[in-house]
Design an enzyme around this catalytic site. Structure first.
Site, PDB file in Angstrom:
ATOM      1  N   GLY A 167       0.846  -1.244   0.037  1.00  0.00           N
ATOM      2  CA  GLY A 167      -0.077  -0.190   0.071  1.00  0.00           C
ATOM      3  C   GLY A 167       0.860   1.257   0.216  1.00  0.00           C
ATOM      4  O   GLY A 167       0.445   2.135  -0.858  1.00  0.00           O
ATOM      5  N   THR A 168       1.718   1.339   0.779  1.00  0.00           N
ATOM      6  CA  THR A 168       2.726   2.603   1.022  1.00  0.00           C
ATOM      7  C   THR A 168       3.369   2.798  -0.329  1.00  0.00           C
ATOM      8  O   THR A 168       3.122   3.728  -0.912  1.00  0.00           O
ATOM      9  CB  THR A 168       3.671   2.590   1.823  1.00  0.00           C
ATOM     10  OG1 THR A 168       2.949   2.496   3.237  1.00  0.00           O
ATOM     11  CG2 THR A 168       4.644   3.412   2.021  1.00  0.00           C
ATOM     12  N   GLN A 204      -8.225  -0.012   2.663  1.00  0.00           N
ATOM     13  CA  GLN A 204      -9.121  -0.787   3.460  1.00  0.00           C
ATOM     14  C   GLN A 204     -10.230  -1.115   2.870  1.00  0.00           C
ATOM     15  O   GLN A 204     -11.151  -2.047   3.468  1.00  0.00           O
ATOM     16  CB  GLN A 204      -9.345   0.509   4.440  1.00  0.00           C
ATOM     17  CG  GLN A 204      -8.516   0.868   5.506  1.00  0.00           C
ATOM     18  CD  GLN A 204      -7.853  -0.126   6.487  1.00  0.00           C
ATOM     19  OE1 GLN A 204      -8.508  -1.298   7.026  1.00  0.00           O
ATOM     20  NE2 GLN A 204      -6.563  -0.339   6.741  1.00  0.00           N
ATOM     21  N   SER A 235      -3.709  -3.279  -1.347  1.00  0.00           N
ATOM     22  CA  SER A 235      -2.607  -4.018  -0.555  1.00  0.00           C
ATOM     23  C   SER A 235      -2.972  -5.424  -0.265  1.00  0.00           C
ATOM     24  O   SER A 235      -4.264  -5.574   0.079  1.00  0.00           O
ATOM     25  CB  SER A 235      -2.381  -3.245   0.862  1.00  0.00           C
ATOM     26  OG  SER A 235      -1.710  -3.882   1.694  1.00  0.00           O
ATOM     27  N   THR A 273      13.359  -7.195  -9.352  1.00  0.00           N
ATOM     28  CA  THR A 273      12.667  -8.781  -9.586  1.00  0.00           C
ATOM     29  C   THR A 273      11.266  -8.961  -8.804  1.00  0.00           C
ATOM     30  O   THR A 273      11.246  -8.835  -7.598  1.00  0.00           O
ATOM     31  CB  THR A 273      13.965  -9.581  -9.150  1.00  0.00           C
ATOM     32  OG1 THR A 273      15.202  -9.511 -10.105  1.00  0.00           O
ATOM     33  CG2 THR A 273      13.319 -11.083  -9.502  1.00  0.00           C
ATOM     34  N   CYS A 310       0.100   8.680  22.987  1.00  0.00           N
ATOM     35  CA  CYS A 310       1.286   7.852  23.820  1.00  0.00           C
ATOM     36  C   CYS A 310       1.731   6.657  23.175  1.00  0.00           C
ATOM     37  O   CYS A 310       2.600   5.939  23.606  1.00  0.00           O
ATOM     38  CB  CYS A 310       0.668   7.456  25.244  1.00  0.00           C
ATOM     39  SG  CYS A 310       0.000   8.856  26.068  1.00  0.00           S
TER      40      CYS A 310
END
Lengths: 145, 393
Positions: B77-78, B188, B208, B246, B334
């Site tokens: 995906g990226t 998604q 993806s 490849t 966090c």
């Protein structure tokens, strides 16, 4: 997007908490559940919900020795914030309890050391205990006047 | 609190990545050992590898109603998102240097846009409403004569909001002057929504494999024939010169199998998953106080539930749930590498203290009612536990 040089991919960015942190997260010590029925000699607050961590500390001080008898807390925060609060409360009360002077000098590094370390980025935001304790001591000193 | 883990695992983080389908895995394992040839080689081993890639390309083209030549295999995906944004913008910069996207795109889109801003492109990041949807009117009014590319995700990874892709395509099609190229990130969406590119009216689409019960490390970019795109990885000239390196034929084969299977199972899976998700949500809302749903429910992926539980910081909750065998995720600052709360929740204008308390459950094909019941029971317990030590109620 700034240019970057080659970095070590694991330069303190790991999420693995030490056993000590896990232990204090799952079995935190000295939480104050019943605030209404607790007569504290000093109370301190630090942080806010907006910054992700907020902590309250209550202390009871021995009237004769002027050492911390009890140190209770409640905190909103991540696992390391909870563990750090728990560890701070132990350090404040162990070996007969800290004097007001010792409590005011408690450094975050000392808490982190006793926890066996924290991920780098967690250090500054999640260790609040020493500040809340300092505020509780100041409150006690003010009340004692 | 008993922290003995009974060995139960409930995986409710399918938006992050899905487990691999056993049928897909079986085929892929065979290909990994047998189909080792370099697809660019002329010998039999190479030709067999090439054949697998070609068959896979055709299978994917069939699912998305495209031509096989319009599929570029990538590492996921990226890379597909990067290739679409950087490749299309750089190849079309003589026609204009303005790009439109949204504030809730995946970082693979947003950060690629940031790279382009440094190269002199200007980017409009569209706001979303509290349901996580862009406004068609805002889109219309942000189009400029030099807009070359519009990239709007099909469905959001954090809150599952589904954008009106057909409507956006319609708006762009009606433009009489230069029509911007329309890309959508369907990472998604691919497992649960219709991804027929002709029906959607998109010029480019990212898929993806790791989100559709296929192997990780592979995906594709659909690019409509005639759209100019510049390669971002150069070398041996594989994938029509658009993506050198490849090819991993076994992964590509697994990806194609997974997409074909997802397409076949879509309707049944969705029905089962949405029922479970709604049951889960209603149980949480009735059993836990001060819970807020993030994003709207009308245009939402069937498997997504994102909520904020007041006074319960997300990372703490995730670690405690994990301890009891439940995998879920959070948009809390966090738990992020940059210590900033989720940009998606911020775009929804969720108060920052509630963003810290967000938790995302994404159900999947293999999620059972028993697992959901166990999760509800565990969540109630963990929330009570964390709230009992929280300074914010």
């Amino acid at each position: 997007m700034s240019d970057k040089s080659v970095q070590n991919c694991s330069d303190g960015q790991d999420w693995i908490y030490t056993d000590e942190v896990r232990e204090h997260f799952f079995f935190p010590k000295n939480i104050l559940f019943d605030e209404a029925n607790y007569n504290a000699d000093g109370f301190g607050v630090v942080g806010s919900a907006e910054c992700g961590d907020a902590m309250n500390v209550w202390i009871k001080v021995d009237p004769d020795t002027k050492r911390i008898l009890e140190c209770k807390w409640r905190t909103f925060g991540c696992a390391s914030a909870i563990a750090a609060a728990s560890m701070m409360s132990i350090m404040a009360t162990e070996n007969g309890g800290m004097t007001m002077e010792m409590a005011q000098k408690l450094k975050p590094e000392q808490i982190v050391e006793r926890l066996g370390g924290l991920p780098d980025r967690k250090f500054h935001c999640s260790v609040l205990g020493h500040k809340a304790l300092r505020n509780a001591v100041l409150d006690y000193l003010k009340n004692a006047k | 609190m008993n922290i003995m883990n009974e060995g139960i695992r409930v995986y409710l983080d399918n938006a992050s990545t899905t487990p691999i389908d056993s049928e897909v895995l079986l085929n892929m394992t065979k290909n990994l050992s047998k189909n080792y040839g370099n697809p660019s080689s002329l010998h039999l081993e190479g030709r067999l590898s090439k054949k697998l890639i070609n068959q896979s390309r055709q299978a994917i083209a069939r699912v998305i109603n495209a031509d096989a030549k319009e599929i570029i295999f990538t590492s996921g995906g990226t890379e597909s998102d990067n290739l679409a944004i950087l490749g299309i913008a750089r190849a079309n910069k003589h026609s204009g240097r303005h790009i439109i996207t949204s504030k809730i795109e995946h970082k693979a889109i947003i950060d690629a846009c940031k790279v382009l801003e440094q190269e002199g492109f200007s980017v409009t990041y569209l706001d979303v409403d509290k349901n996580g949807l862009i406004s068609i009117n805002a889109l219309k009014s942000s189009i400029k004569p030099d807009t070359i590319l519009v990239s709007i995700m099909y469905a959001n990874n954090e809150i599952g909001s589904i954008q009106p892709i057909k409507e956006i395509a319609g708006v762009l099609k009606k433009m009489d002057s230069q029509k911007p190229i329309f890309h959508t990130d369907a990472c998604q969406a691919a497992v649960s929504l219709d991804i027929d590119v002709t029906k959607l009216g998109v010029d480019s689409m990212t898929i993806s494999s790791s989100k559709i019960y296929g192997p990780k490390g592979v995906g594709c970019l659909y690019v409509k024939n005639g759209i100019k795109i510049a390669p971002q990885i150069v070398g041996g000239g594989q994938e029509g010169g658009l993506r050198s390196g490849t090819e991993n034929s076994a992964l590509i084969g697994g990806f194609a199998d997974a997409l074909t299977l997802a397409n076949k199972k879509r309707v049944n899976d969705n029905q089962k998953i949405v029922e479970l998700r709604d049951y889960f949500m209603n149980e949480i809302l009735s059993k836990i106080k001060n819970v807020y749903i993030n994003g709207g429910m009308e245009y939402r992926l069937p498997n997504n539930l994102n909520l904020s539980i007041k006074g319960v910081e997300g990372e703490s909750l995730i670690l405690m749930m994990d301890h009891y065998g439940i995998a879920c995720s959070t948009g809390s600052a966090c738990s992020s590498s940059d210590l900033n709360p989720s940009h998606v929740l911020m775009a929804l204008k969720i108060p920052i203290d509630l963003a810290h308390c967000s938790v995302r459950f994404t159900l999947g094909r293999y999620t059972t009612k028993q697992e959901i019941d166990y999760t509800i029971k565990t969540l109630v317990k963990c929330v009570a536990r964390i709230r009992s030590m929280s300074s914010i109620l």
